[in-house]
Design an enzyme around this catalytic site. Structure first.
Site, PDB file in Angstrom:
ATOM      1  N   ASP A  68       0.973  -1.292  -0.079  1.00 24.99           N
ATOM      2  CA  ASP A  68       0.205   0.328  -0.147  1.00 24.99           C
ATOM      3  C   ASP A  68       1.192   1.693   0.288  1.00 24.99           C
ATOM      4  OD1 ASP A  68      -2.378  -1.385   0.306  1.00 24.99           O
ATOM      5  OD2 ASP A  68      -1.878  -1.823   2.242  1.00 24.99           O
ATOM      6  N   GLU A 249     -11.611   1.290  -3.366  1.00 24.51           N
ATOM      7  CA  GLU A 249     -10.835   1.771  -1.982  1.00 24.51           C
ATOM      8  C   GLU A 249      -9.542   1.858  -1.959  1.00 24.51           C
ATOM      9  OE1 GLU A 249     -10.152  -2.172   0.390  1.00 24.51           O
ATOM     10  OE2 GLU A 249      -8.469  -2.386  -1.441  1.00 24.51           O
TER      11      GLU A 249
END
Length: 611
Positions: A68, A249
């Site tokens: 991420d 997301e």
């Protein structure tokens, strides 16, 4: 950030026997790299310390479990932050001037007091904890915004605590977490607009009439920094590009040539992962999607592609106007028989980006040349193993991230070291015996939600060597304490190679134990250590054929084979990657005022790139 042992407690620590102390030979710093006789090298060492081709960069740019990624440029410096889930310290931060060579800066969550309240990393469940962050710089201050997921024991549904930490120096100290009340979902972004407004960009389940199960939605709301609170109306922006594209997301908002761009991750962080983008004249929408979405994915490639699950990207611009993105991906080193995964899990990759205008007259989005869109990897459309360096005259030093040596001469831990959750007081000391890591035998063992005397550094490549020297003595009647090395993936997935005393015959035994999900821990091999004199060298060599565990009782003059295991025992099947570390436990027996311990003299790891 390192918890120090109180002076009174330090004085009570068991002293090293004089005979053992005399046998220790400390090394000058210059000789550190030469410690120990090397094992036979796996194929690929010719690439250790130099790029594959001159003028190229090899992906991943940050190997090992760094998922991420989010990137921020300040002047000529680039800063990367990654998610960290249940690990402490949390939110690892790196810096680079060339996008090739990344050095440690530190962590956003570097103090225990940041992680023992509303942000809970004390007894957090595996896979919960610190989710995808966003790092931004504005008016002299760095901001990290992210989510801490926490589920109390025996409760499936948990809380998503969204919070911001700040610092005027990227190295810290970072502030306490500022919790944003009333902000649902995960993976928030913070956006500073030209008019001075600050916007919180978040995620949640679709607020009304979801089209399918798992449909998510991106929303934004103005954020008042003086009170760390949401103000004004909430705006619902986008539900993603594809019907059935679950789990939208990881939003990031950018402003480019007067338009707002909303980039998201979609499809879940697996083989259907993808990067989607939409655009609007206003930050509050409405947003129109790029008809050529996804702009980056591996879902259209063979499962045998060298990297898959690419997604969760962040765009950034170089000083000369060119653009790149960072994203996560999973290397398929393990091959088809092992789900095409790797021990390292999700890592950080670099992708070149160009911008192109929509040229088609029939586009429903408006007149030709009106809409400008980012194009990832414009010549191939996928994450490449190698590509030209972004900045001319720069060179990627592969050994920068693939080698690590620690002799513990500092009074603080190197940032490579991580714990599974916030460590308990008295877990370790760097001052009880300078030049050693003293790891205390706490009662806790490796299990879900526990913080035990276990610490490690990230495995950077599938092929590696890992060595450690340990000194470990016990009274003849103490058979409950064990210490050694641990190669761990999760609380239910590890390989422990530890020494333990047998009270029956006053002997010492070396065990290799394996933990696998939903299975009982089993002993792979055990061997009596004849001639054990209180010190041991561990050595592990890993390549495509398996893991070879070896040990030495004579300080590396000779090694004996312990066991060889298959290479797929600690494959990453979650959000984080494998670690190479050390472990000590009293197996449930209280430690008392003078706990037993193991002294780790040094550790070193070397990783080797595959083709």
């Amino acid at each position: 950030a390192v918890r120090k042992r109180p002076a009174a407690a330090a004085a009570a620590v068991r002293k090293r026997p004089a005979a053992a102390a005399a046998a220790v030979r400390k090394r000058p710093a210059a000789a550190a790299a030469a410690v120990g006789a090397p094992l036979k090298r796996p194929a690929g060492e010719e690439r250790l310390g130099k790029p594959r081709l001159p003028g190229t960069v090899t992906n991943p740019i940050l190997p090992g479990g760094f998922p991420d990624p989010c990137i921020c440029r300040v002047g000529e410096d680039y800063y990367l932050v990654n998610s960290s889930f249940e690990y402490f310290p949390g939110l690892p931060i790196h810096r680079s001037k060339d996008l090739l060579n990344w050095e440690w800066v530190g962590y956003g969550l570097h103090r225990e007091d940041q992680c023992t309240g509303s942000v809970n990393l004390v007894d957090v469940k595996s896979q919960d904890g610190i989710q995808a962050p966003s790092l931004r710089y504005h008016n002299g201050t760095f901001y990290i915004i992210t989510t801490c997921v926490y589920r109390p024991p025996d409760i499936e549904e948990g809380t998503c605590t969204n919070f911001i930490i700040t610092a005027t120096d990227i190295r810290g100290p970072w502030s306490e977490p500022h919790v944003i009340e009333g902000a649902p979902g995960i993976d928030p972004d913070i956006f500073f607009d030209d008019d001075g407004k600050v916007w919180y960009v978040g995620t949640h389940a679709s607020h009304d009439n979801p089209s399918f199960a798992g449909e998510g939605e991106i929303w934004c709301q103005e954020l008042e920094l003086s009170g760390w609170r949401l103000i004004g109306e909430r705006h619902y922006l986008w539900r993603g590009a594809c019907y059935g594209g679950v789990f939208v997301e990881g939003p990031h908002v950018y402003k480019h040539e007067g338009r707002y761009y909303l980039m998201v991750a979609e499809g879940g962080t697996g083989v259907n992962h993808a990067v989607m983008v939409a655009s609007s004249d206003k930050i509050t929408g409405p947003y129109v999607p790029n008809e050529r979405n996804p702009i980056l994915t591996s879902r259209n490639l063979s499962y045998d592609n060298w990297v898959h699950s690419t997604g969760h990207a962040d765009l950034f611009q170089l000083p000369d106007g060119r653009w790149y993105m960072v994203c996560l991906g999973i290397r398929g080193d393990a091959g088809p028989s092992m789900d095409r995964r790797s021990n390292m899990g999700r890592e950080t990759f670099l992708v070149r980006v160009s911008w192109e205008r929509e040229p088609m007259e029939w586009s429903p989005l408006g007149p030709p040349m009106r809409h400008l869109w980012p194009v990832a990897a414009p010549h191939s459309g996928r994450v490449e193993r190698t590509q030209p360096v972004p900045l001319k005259g720069t060179e990627q030093k592969i050994s920068y991230t693939l080698t690590f040596y620690d002799s513990f001469y500092s009074d603080t831990l190197h940032p490579e070291w991580n714990f599974r959750r916030v460590p308990r007081p008295g877990t370790f000391s760097l001052t009880a015996r300078p030049g050693c890591l003293r790891l205390f035998a706490r009662p806790e063992v490796i299990k879900e939600r526990a913080a035990c005397s276990l610490m490690g550094v990230r495995q950077r490549e599938s092929d590696f060597e890992f060595e450690a020297r340990m000194e470990f003595t016990l009274p003849s009647d103490c058979c409950h304490v064990e210490a050694g090395i641990s190669l761990f993936q999760k609380d239910d997935n590890y390989l422990n190679c530890t020494v333990r005393r047998d009270a029956a015959d006053n002997s010492w035994t070396l065990f290799l134990k394996l933990a696998e999900p939903e299975k009982q821990v089993r002993c792979v091999r055990d061997v009596k250590l004849r001639g054990y004199a209180g010190h041991l060298r561990f050595a592990v060599r890993a390549d495509a054929t398996g893991y070879c565990f070896r040990y030495s009782l004579d300080d590396g003059k000779s090694f004996k084979d312990l066991a060889t295991t298959p290479p797929d025992l600690i494959i990453s099947k979650g959000y984080t990657g494998a670690y190479l570390g050390v472990y000590c436990t009293s197996n449930g027996v209280p430690s008392g005022d003078s706990p037993y311990f193991a002294d780790i003299d040094w550790i070193k790891s070397r990783a080797f790139q595959r083709e």
